[in-house]
Design a protein around this motif. Structure first.
Motif, PDB file in Angstrom:
ATOM      1  N   THR A   1       0.839  -1.198   0.000  1.00  0.00           N
ATOM      2  CA  THR A   1       0.000   0.000   0.000  1.00  0.00           C
ATOM      3  C   THR A   1       0.877   1.251   0.000  1.00  0.00           C
ATOM      4  OG1 THR A   1      -1.761  -1.132   1.204  1.00  0.00           O
ATOM      5  CG2 THR A   1      -1.796   1.273   1.240  1.00  0.00           C
ATOM      6  N   SER A   2       0.547   2.222  -0.841  1.00  0.00           N
ATOM      7  CA  SER A   2       1.292   3.472  -0.919  1.00  0.00           C
ATOM      8  C   SER A   2       0.891   4.405   0.220  1.00  0.00           C
ATOM      9  CB  SER A   2       1.021   4.160  -2.258  1.00  0.00           C
ATOM     10  OG  SER A   2       1.496   5.494  -2.242  1.00  0.00           O
ATOM     11  N   TRP A   3       1.865   4.903   0.966  1.00  0.00           N
ATOM     12  CA  TRP A   3       1.560   5.849   2.038  1.00  0.00           C
ATOM     13  C   TRP A   3       1.040   7.161   1.464  1.00  0.00           C
ATOM     14  CZ3 TRP A   3       4.035  10.602   2.628  1.00  0.00           C
ATOM     15  CH2 TRP A   3       5.213  10.796   1.903  1.00  0.00           C
ATOM     16  N   ILE A   4       1.480   7.508   0.279  1.00  0.00           N
ATOM     17  CA  ILE A   4       1.017   8.750  -0.340  1.00  0.00           C
ATOM     18  C   ILE A   4      -0.472   8.659  -0.636  1.00  0.00           C
ATOM     19  CG2 ILE A   4       1.307  10.302  -2.299  1.00  0.00           C
ATOM     20  CD1 ILE A   4       4.180   9.281  -2.503  1.00  0.00           C
ATOM     21  N   GLN A   5      -0.898   7.525  -1.161  1.00  0.00           N
ATOM     22  CA  GLN A   5      -2.304   7.351  -1.462  1.00  0.00           C
ATOM     23  C   GLN A   5      -3.160   7.465  -0.206  1.00  0.00           C
ATOM     24  OE1 GLN A   5      -3.502   7.068  -4.576  1.00  0.00           O
ATOM     25  NE2 GLN A   5      -5.546   7.265  -3.676  1.00  0.00           N
ATOM     26  N   GLU A   6      -2.604   7.019   0.923  1.00  0.00           N
ATOM     27  CA  GLU A   6      -3.360   7.042   2.158  1.00  0.00           C
ATOM     28  C   GLU A   6      -3.648   8.454   2.661  1.00  0.00           C
ATOM     29  OE1 GLU A   6      -4.714   4.492   4.170  1.00  0.00           O
ATOM     30  OE2 GLU A   6      -4.470   3.448   2.257  1.00  0.00           O
ATOM     31  N   ILE A   7      -2.822   9.421   2.275  1.00  0.00           N
ATOM     32  CA  ILE A   7      -3.060  10.776   2.764  1.00  0.00           C
ATOM     33  C   ILE A   7      -3.703  11.668   1.698  1.00  0.00           C
ATOM     34  CG2 ILE A   7      -1.187  10.647   4.433  1.00  0.00           C
ATOM     35  CD1 ILE A   7       0.459  12.381   2.584  1.00  0.00           C
ATOM     36  N   VAL A   8      -4.119  11.094   0.600  1.00  0.00           N
ATOM     37  CA  VAL A   8      -4.792  11.870  -0.435  1.00  0.00           C
ATOM     38  C   VAL A   8      -6.025  12.571   0.132  1.00  0.00           C
ATOM     39  CG1 VAL A   8      -6.183  11.680  -2.527  1.00  0.00           C
ATOM     40  CG2 VAL A   8      -3.944  10.609  -2.431  1.00  0.00           C
ATOM     41  N   ASP A   9      -6.742  11.903   1.020  1.00  0.00           N
ATOM     42  CA  ASP A   9      -7.961  12.482   1.577  1.00  0.00           C
ATOM     43  C   ASP A   9      -7.671  13.597   2.584  1.00  0.00           C
ATOM     44  OD1 ASP A   9      -9.485  10.786   0.076  1.00  0.00           O
ATOM     45  OD2 ASP A   9      -9.660   9.272   1.658  1.00  0.00           O
ATOM     46  N   LYS A  10      -6.437  13.689   3.035  1.00  0.00           N
ATOM     47  CA  LYS A  10      -6.094  14.677   4.043  1.00  0.00           C
ATOM     48  C   LYS A  10      -5.482  15.938   3.429  1.00  0.00           C
ATOM     49  CE  LYS A  10      -5.180  10.932   7.297  1.00  0.00           C
ATOM     50  NZ  LYS A  10      -4.161  10.224   8.069  1.00  0.00           N
ATOM     51  N   ILE A  11      -4.880  15.800   2.262  1.00  0.00           N
ATOM     52  CA  ILE A  11      -4.209  16.922   1.609  1.00  0.00           C
ATOM     53  C   ILE A  11      -4.626  16.929   0.144  1.00  0.00           C
ATOM     54  CG2 ILE A  11      -1.969  17.944   1.038  1.00  0.00           C
ATOM     55  CD1 ILE A  11      -0.773  16.290   3.302  1.00  0.00           C
ATOM     56  N   ASP A  12      -4.871  18.108  -0.384  1.00  0.00           N
ATOM     57  CA  ASP A  12      -5.254  18.229  -1.792  1.00  0.00           C
ATOM     58  C   ASP A  12      -4.007  18.080  -2.656  1.00  0.00           C
ATOM     59  OD1 ASP A  12      -6.473  18.687  -4.162  1.00  0.00           O
ATOM     60  OD2 ASP A  12      -6.910  20.798  -3.820  1.00  0.00           O
ATOM     61  N   LEU A  13      -3.563  16.858  -2.834  1.00  0.00           N
ATOM     62  CA  LEU A  13      -2.280  16.617  -3.479  1.00  0.00           C
ATOM     63  C   LEU A  13      -2.150  17.212  -4.874  1.00  0.00           C
ATOM     64  CD1 LEU A  13      -1.470  12.976  -2.313  1.00  0.00           C
ATOM     65  CD2 LEU A  13      -0.399  15.084  -1.600  1.00  0.00           C
ATOM     66  N   PRO A  14      -3.158  17.128  -5.718  1.00  0.00           N
ATOM     67  CA  PRO A  14      -2.977  17.721  -7.055  1.00  0.00           C
ATOM     68  C   PRO A  14      -2.638  19.201  -7.012  1.00  0.00           C
ATOM     69  CG  PRO A  14      -4.883  16.273  -7.032  1.00  0.00           C
ATOM     70  CD  PRO A  14      -4.442  16.430  -5.615  1.00  0.00           C
ATOM     71  N   ASP A  15      -3.084  19.905  -5.965  1.00  0.00           N
ATOM     72  CA  ASP A  15      -2.840  21.345  -5.868  1.00  0.00           C
ATOM     73  C   ASP A  15      -1.458  21.667  -5.332  1.00  0.00           C
ATOM     74  OD1 ASP A  15      -3.647  23.983  -3.712  1.00  0.00           O
ATOM     75  OD2 ASP A  15      -3.633  24.151  -5.887  1.00  0.00           O
ATOM     76  N   VAL A  16      -0.878  20.783  -4.524  1.00  0.00           N
ATOM     77  CA  VAL A  16       0.356  21.127  -3.843  1.00  0.00           C
ATOM     78  C   VAL A  16       1.586  20.412  -4.382  1.00  0.00           C
ATOM     79  CG1 VAL A  16      -0.886  21.651  -1.710  1.00  0.00           C
ATOM     80  CG2 VAL A  16       0.070  19.368  -2.030  1.00  0.00           C
ATOM     81  N   LEU A  17       1.393  19.342  -5.145  1.00  0.00           N
ATOM     82  CA  LEU A  17       2.555  18.627  -5.664  1.00  0.00           C
ATOM     83  C   LEU A  17       3.148  19.371  -6.842  1.00  0.00           C
ATOM     84  CD1 LEU A  17       1.464  14.865  -5.640  1.00  0.00           C
ATOM     85  CD2 LEU A  17       3.043  16.007  -4.108  1.00  0.00           C
TER      86      LEU A  17
END
Length: 417
Positions: A398-414
């Motif tokens: 399991t990807s740890w990054i995927q697990e925090i997708v719901d906590k941080i708006d990743l498309p906006d900040v990456l």
């Protein structure tokens, strides 16, 4: 580096450091500048250069009166923005005061903190951390005798927690392995070599530190958020009592104000949790020397310090805990100060467990090169609102990054790959 840091709002003092309208000024020092904070008749806080623009007399000894700070030497008076509003030693028809450049900086007071902007032009938006608007938070700060970057590097270094903050025996004197940082004593690991995965973001980066645990099908992940230029959020348990944010604000090249801010988004911090905080066993350092108004930040100098060798208990170090120094925050501080006020990085030998430190230094160089690009300001609207550290057990596939997708708006900040 100094010009880069002036692009940001800086936490300058706690609201409680200037508690009274028309009260005594509070000495601070930021980015090498000696400054004063004062609360005027209407309750606004101003931050001025300490030296009067006339003859350089310290305004600390001035009169805080009628919405201004008046120098006692010749009566020049300054408002909270640093403008000279009265010059009684000049003729009434004189317009001399209009020619004096203001000696103050813009301020904002939110989250129990007075912020200052020491740069040029219009200030950017304040960083929108959740704690800035939280109703329930605890704020402490402490003076630290070392360079600010050494403090931030200590915050993103997840490998040290297995050693520096470890205990050797439980309350009954029984031997035990090192506990997993941040999730109590029931789950333990002897894995002193975390594997690092770092994801760059517009605001800084996320550090994923992976450790093996007894369950052969899972990993333990410890996620730390680094927010430029000097914020970081180490993990709290998912069901923990509160979240925390750390800040290392440069006093000058050799000294730092180390802030710790803890908050809960829904409820007050409980009396039990507050008692733990005030005991100084965690990141908050609350045992300080008697206030000394003659010094910048004279009310937050730790009672444990290099002059009493941090009250190290050698017997406790042998029998109970790894360091013999009380409190996680002070354990961090004495190690960082022991490297020298400005660590000699040319003598270092960085390994694979130092990846977060290496990445931080490279990223700061990149940001300095982009210094004049105002569009490169790393905070976007709501980009910091949901940030926090995290701990989690995940299946190995399991990807740890995927697990925090719901906590941080990743498309906006990456960053774009």
């Amino acid at each position: 580096m100094g010009e880069y840091l002036r692009r940001f709002w800086l936490p300058a003092l706690q609201s409680e450091d200037a508690p009274t309208n028309e009260g005594e000024p509070y000495r601070i020092k930021l980015l090498g500048e000696s400054l004063l904070a004062f609360r005027n008749t209407e309750g606004r806080v101003g931050i001025l250069q300490e030296a009067c623009a006339h003859r350089g007399v310290s305004l600390f000894y001035g009169r805080n009166e009628d919405c201004g700070l008046r120098c006692v030497f010749h009566g020049w008076k300054y408002d909270v923005d640093g403008h000279v509003v009265d010059m009684p030693n000049e003729p009434p028809e004189s317009r001399f005061k209009e020619k004096i450049k203001p000696i103050g900086y813009p301020t904002a007071e939110v989250g129990g903190v007075v912020w200052v902007f020491m740069g040029q032009g219009n200030p950017p938006p304040l960083p929108d951390f959740a704690w800035v608007s939280a109703e329930h938070l605890v704020v402490t700060k402490r003076y630290q005798d070392c360079n600010w970057l050494a403090v931030v590097e200590g915050g993103v270094d997840s490998s040290h927690v297995t050693f520096l903050h470890s205990t050797l025996k439980d309350d009954e004197g029984k031997e035990r392995p090192n506990p997993i940082p941040g999730i109590g004593e029931t789950l333990q690991t002897n894995d002193g070599f975390p594997r690092f995965d770092i994801v760059e973001t517009k605001y800084g980066y996320m550090v994923g530190a992976r450790r093996n645990v007894a369950d052969p099908d899972r990993y333990y992940w410890r996620i730390t958020q680094l927010v430029l230029p000097f914020y970081w959020m180490a993990p709290s348990p998912e069901d923990g009592p509160y979240y925390s944010c750390k800040i290392a604000v440069p006093v000058d090249d050799d000294n730092t104000i180390n802030w710790t801010i803890s908050w809960h988004p829904q409820r007050p911090i409980s009396d039990e949790d507050l008692a733990v905080i005030m005991a100084g066993v965690g990141q908050h350092v609350v045992d300080v020397l008697p206030p000394d108004p003659s010094k910048p930040y004279g009310n937050c100098r730790p009672s444990q310090n290099r002059w009493n060798v941090y009250e190290i208990d050698r017997e406790r170090q042998k029998r109970a805990e790894f360091t013999g120094v009380h409190g996680l925050g002070m354990q961090d501080q004495y190690i960082q100060e022991s490297m020298g006020v400005v660590p000699d990085t040319a003598r270092e030998h960085l390994g694979s467990s130092d990846l977060a430190v290496i990445k931080l230094r490279r990223r700061l160089h990149q940001e300095i090169d982009r210094e004049q690009d105002r569009s490169a300001y790393p905070y976007t609207t709501n980009s910091l609102r949901d940030l926090r550290g995290a701990t989690m057990f995940l299946d190995k596939n399991t990807s740890w990054i995927q697990e925090i997708v719901d906590k941080i708006d990743l498309p906006d900040v990456l960053y774009e790959s």
